[in-house]
Design an enzyme around this catalytic site. Structure first.
Site: not given
Lengths: 686, 686
Positions: B319-320
């Protein structure tokens, strides 16, 4: 802390002080243990988020870790945002400067002194060793207070050093296993009040808690699966060492050996199978001191344990061996005759001397409960004095006897916290009061004392409230000058320190609260709290008659497990009544408190209806409300100079007798003072 | 429990129910998660100390251990003295008979159903697997109640099975390390409410918590010394397995990788030195997906982790990753061009596919946050849907997208408990409501959901009150039929279950209390408790602006850390006001409560004087008392049909605006209802 601290200050002028013995200039700050010397001057040094530490020139690992731990505590205690945790490097302008001369060694007699000076230019902590500095940091945390301008440390000049070098805590991890986190948080609490020896009672009839790789059956058969691995113990010992605390192991032999004998029945004195004990008491299973294989086994086992525990002491227990199985074993009897051993005590002495030889080989000093002392014992042994009135012995007799025979010795009689006597009871016990008729030489042999927590009736969830805050009061007895002994002053400081100790993760307040929430079954807990503040668990060995009412599987989530050894509510009420009897005015809101108590039972009854577990306190609760009514009546009579009739007195006495009965294995602590009140009224009437 | 249970029953008839949507026949017992089918009949089966269990013919280790654990809980919950702990052998006449067909395997889709029948002849628990039996035992513990005759289980016939197979809890042990005992007690709590997947977020910018023997620098450089040894994890996994809970590891790559890069900067996408992160947020350090050595490293590391975690899933995070360091690295840009990768997302997809090959080799299914989904991803991957309104995404869009592309998928959006939304907020989120426009095939791909607890702002001392009791409400969403969704009913049951969860060692009630005692600085905590019951910590990402107000070293012992996500006091008061606005009578002691609140600030102020840490709530406290006065005035106007002047309304609105400001990083939760009250008054006036 302010209110408690203010309450503490006010108490200096309170009415019940007039009847207390003041033995020294009253302590001005709620420190515990109280320092040897302290000068308080006007002025406050304020702390803010720019707080910095300078560690001076001599840097040690311990100093680094302890100052970092101090920062963590400071942050949590004050809520100040310091943007660092690890104190790594010196800074030029510091709020706190810590200087030590050298690293310390965790051993008896090490220098633990420190000087702490706070003035307008900052805080200076100086110590010979980093252990001394660590002790001083705890004092510093206790000094932090708050006012409308922020958090501060009052201007002080403290010079401090311990009175006794051995300031121990024994935890019985055999009867109820204590998980590691329980040990860690209690090590932190020990450090917080400057205790320096953790004695782990690792084996008993109910379990063998040291991981033996040589003899794994000791764990497989000798426990229900709960024991400490060697790695876990090494970590624990290293952590304790950082905190300036020595950990010593105890393997209790030849008695208290059922767990060992479940694994090795062939080492027993009776040809039988051994089953792990679930109850409390003194049991018969005993190692066979005539079996050479027993010594070979213990030699290997002790060697394995000594590899893990670097402390120079090894505790062999040695207590409470009645020798019944020896009496019944013809071979052992023959052995005794052949060796000229006339009594079981002589046979045990033979056993002990064999163990001492083993321990000498490993460069360890043997330590044992007082029963190990015999004429033949080498002087390197340390005698642990424990027996007293409950055992038909003179308290401290064995302590002084050991000292007179040249043995170093420590005292635990009077410090058995599992017996649930009050903090005052333990606080009044001094291992070596100046009044004692002993020589300087003998006095020098008395190293100090140990708080003991036997775990027949405690579990991890309740042990903190059994240990704390009372252990802090005993820590003061071990650390502070003999002259620091005013009981009311101690209680006033102990209340402040008790709250402060929560910062170290102790559950001594939260655990009783949790039990009350469970018992209240969804009701408001206030009525239960009101009653609980007036009762103490049954004391001595009375709560668990014959050792069979409870076993290791019993629930320890009941009323008595929420109750603590010092019913502070009762203490206050008793002081108020005493005050009333002395002066009859200005004794707090005594009647309001009694009125509230008089109404309490109705509320408790509503809870009991939904909480079958509380049925056992129904009578106790009813009697409490009744004696509160009685006290109000007595006061009203006294105030109006009215005279109750003899029937009133007869009923009062009957009620007071009933109210002194246990309920839920606890006892009401306001009966005596109300009895005094009634007696005073009777005296007036006559 | 009785009062709460009674309160729960009474609430069926209470005034605020009239405005609630009743979607099913009201639950009659405070169970959570509520069973699929339950028939309650008159009659109670009483329990006493003769309680016995018969385990039927098919005996498994899990059944043995779980039934022993049940006995322990039963003993602690009721205080009954049962003289055994280990349920070893079948008994002829038993109070509880447990029959299973086979042992269960901790995996998705395993049979967790059970039938529980209580009637005059006893308690019968039948299940296909021992996991199902273990679920049923927790329901049985929840059924236990007390009356004047003792503890009992009501006569019921329950048939139960989960709605979703994946009912998870993710704990972020990277940002703040959670000691093992924290994990153990939360595993017990998970089992108590029938959650079955513990997802450990083991690495992030702030720490790498898996002991790597192959790459010890991951622990030495990538932590402050806190990580789980492989042995500790194996023990934890075995314990979770016993409790019917699967533990899956997450190693978050290629972003959130600072801790890894502190040890291996050569694997980073930027030629720099990496320092362990102390703040919260999305940071730039990212593994270099063009470096073959990175894959060799991850292959070995994953292999080592997979040796410890037997679960068939391996979470790679994913993620991210904003890819800033990729943009800045010419070699990486050249690599992308050579491979025809046009975006950072395509490069990350390349990286993911390489990892999927590695994991396939180890017979593990790759799992990742929703960003990992690309066209090339093999269908064995599991997509973890997390983004929603805060990230500018449609909630559950990625969940349905994944399902539509044939991926199994789970939902966490709406279940981020660290964002401190209320239990109601999470409870209303259904991973696959019947109203959703998805095919049966797609629906079958939605395995369930996971509660997430990111730990930027929580520490071991506070995590329980951040997780519980809200996680129990979400557990019900995952387990119980969709139709079980009445919010007021859920709250009424959640209060009962919250107290019950304390029996598993959770600190969700004791920890806030402890913080309040500290903040109260020796004062009575009641005024603080009164205010705390009305506030909730700032929600979403607002408490920690920019991720920089707090760091890993900050104090988490402040006002906001004592506050919880559901201000139940506010909820009650708001319901009372709503009730008042609907019917104007019989709405509880609303004015008394408001009067008490009006007086509260004076008491809080006395505390603040001694507790600088509380200075931050002075305005909040003042405003709370002021809006209470305002509410009383508004009611008085309404009741007397008097008309306040415009100035009163103007000041009221100004005050209400002021009262909606945060104080001590918490927000007052009674502003809306009092605003409604004022608006209603204004409506009447107009």
């Amino acid at each position: 802390m302010k209110v408690l601290k203010n309450r503490y200050r006010q108490f200096l002028y309170s009415c019940f002080l007039s009847i207390a013995t003041i033995t020294l200039a009253q302590a001005e700050l709620p420190l515990m243990p109280y320092p040897r010397s302290i000068e308080v001057t006007d002025g406050k040094y304020y702390l803010d988020q720019s707080f910095q530490i300078n560690l001076g020139e001599v840097m040690t690992n311990r100093l680094n870790e302890e100052s970092s731990l101090f920062i963590k505590q400071l942050v949590e205690q004050t809520g100040l945002f310091l943007n660092y945790r690890q104190v790594n490097s010196a800074v030029d302008v510091a709020d706190l400067t810590i200087k030590v001369d050298r690293f310390g060694i965790v051993k008896m007699g090490e220098d633990e002194s420190y000087q702490l000076t706070v003035n307008e230019s900052g805080i200076a902590l100086n110590a010979t060793t980093d252990i001394g500095a660590s002790r001083g940091l705890m004092t510093l945390l206790q000094l932090i207070d708050g006012d409308e301008n922020g958090y501060y440390v009052p201007h002080v000049a403290i010079k401090d050093a311990p009175r006794f070098q051995w300031r121990g805590l024994m935890l019985d991890v055999a009867r109820h296993y204590l998980p590691l986190e329980t040990l860690y948080r209690n090590i932190d609490a020990m450090a917080a009040v400057k205790l320096n020896v953790l004695h782990l009672h690792l084996s008993d009839d109910q379990g063998f808690r040291f991981e033996s790789k040589l003899f794994p059956d000791l764990n497989i058969k000798g426990t229900d699966g709960n024991y400490y691995t060697q790695g876990e113990l090494k970590d624990l010992i290293a952590y304790a060492d950082q905190r300036g605390i020595m950990i010593i192991p105890e393997i209790d032999v030849p008695g208290h050996a059922t767990a060992i004998l479940t694994a090795f029945p062939e080492f027993g004195s009776k040809d039988t199978t051994y089953v792990l004990e679930r109850f409390a008491g003194i049991f018969d299973p005993t190692l066979d001191p005539t079996n050479e294989e027993v010594y070979a086994f213990l030699d290997k086992l002790f060697g394995e344990i000594i590899e893990v525990f670097p402390a120079p002491y090894f505790h062999i227990g040695g207590d409470e061996n009645l020798g019944k199985h020896w009496d019944q074993n013809a071979d052992i009897q023959a052995f005794m005759r052949s060796k000229g051993l006339e009594t079981n005590h002589e046979l045990q002495s033979y056993f002990n001397l064999r163990l001492q030889r083993i321990l000498n080989k490993y460069d360890r000093r043997m330590m044992g409960w007082e029963e190990i002392q015999t004429n033949e014992l080498e002087e390197s042994a340390v005698i642990h004095s424990w027996r007293g009135a409950w055992e038909g012995a003179e308290p401290r007799a064995s302590l002084y006897h050991a000292a007179s025979e040249g043995y170093e010795t420590i005292l635990s009689n009077g410090y058995y916290l599992d017996l649930i006597f009050t903090a005052e009871d333990s606080y009044r016990v001094d291992p070596a009061p100046s009044s004692a008729d002993i020589s300087d030489e003998e006095r020098s042999k008395i190293l100090g004392g140990e708080v003991c927590m036997w775990s027949e009736l405690v579990v991890p969830q309740t042990i903190d409230s059994r240990l704390w805050p009372r252990a802090a009061a005993i820590a003061e007895r071990f650390w502070s000058p003999e002259a620091i002994k005013d009981v009311d002053d101690m209680y006033a400081r102990m209340e402040v320190i008790s709250l402060w100790l929560e910062n170290f993760g102790l559950k001594h307040i939260s655990s009783p609260n949790r039990i009350l929430r469970k018992l209240a079954a969804g009701h408001d807990t206030a009525p239960l709290e009101r009653l609980l503040a007036l009762v103490e668990p049954m004391k001595g060995y009375t709560r668990n008659p014959g050792g069979t009412m409870y076993n290791t599987f019993s629930p320890y989530t009941k009323w008595a497990d929420a109750a603590t050894a010092d019913a502070l509510g009762a203490r206050r009420l008793n002081n108020q009544i005493e005050c009333y009897l002395n002066g009859k005015m200005g004794c707090g809101q005594i009647k309001d408190d009694l009125e509230e108590l008089a109404d309490n039972h109705g509320q408790v009854q509503l809870i009991i209806q939904d909480s079958p577990s509380l049925r056992e306190i129904e009578q106790l609760s009813a009697n409490t409300s009744k004696v509160a009514v009685l006290a109000i009546e007595a006061m009203n009579f006294m105030e109006t100079n009215a005279k109750p009739n003899p029937k009133w007195f007869a009923e009062a006495k009957e009620l007071l007798t009933a109210a002194s009965q246990q309920g839920g294995r606890t006892e009401l602590q306001i009966v005596t003072s109300i009895t005094n009140l009634v007696a005073a009224l009777e005296g007036e009437v006559k």
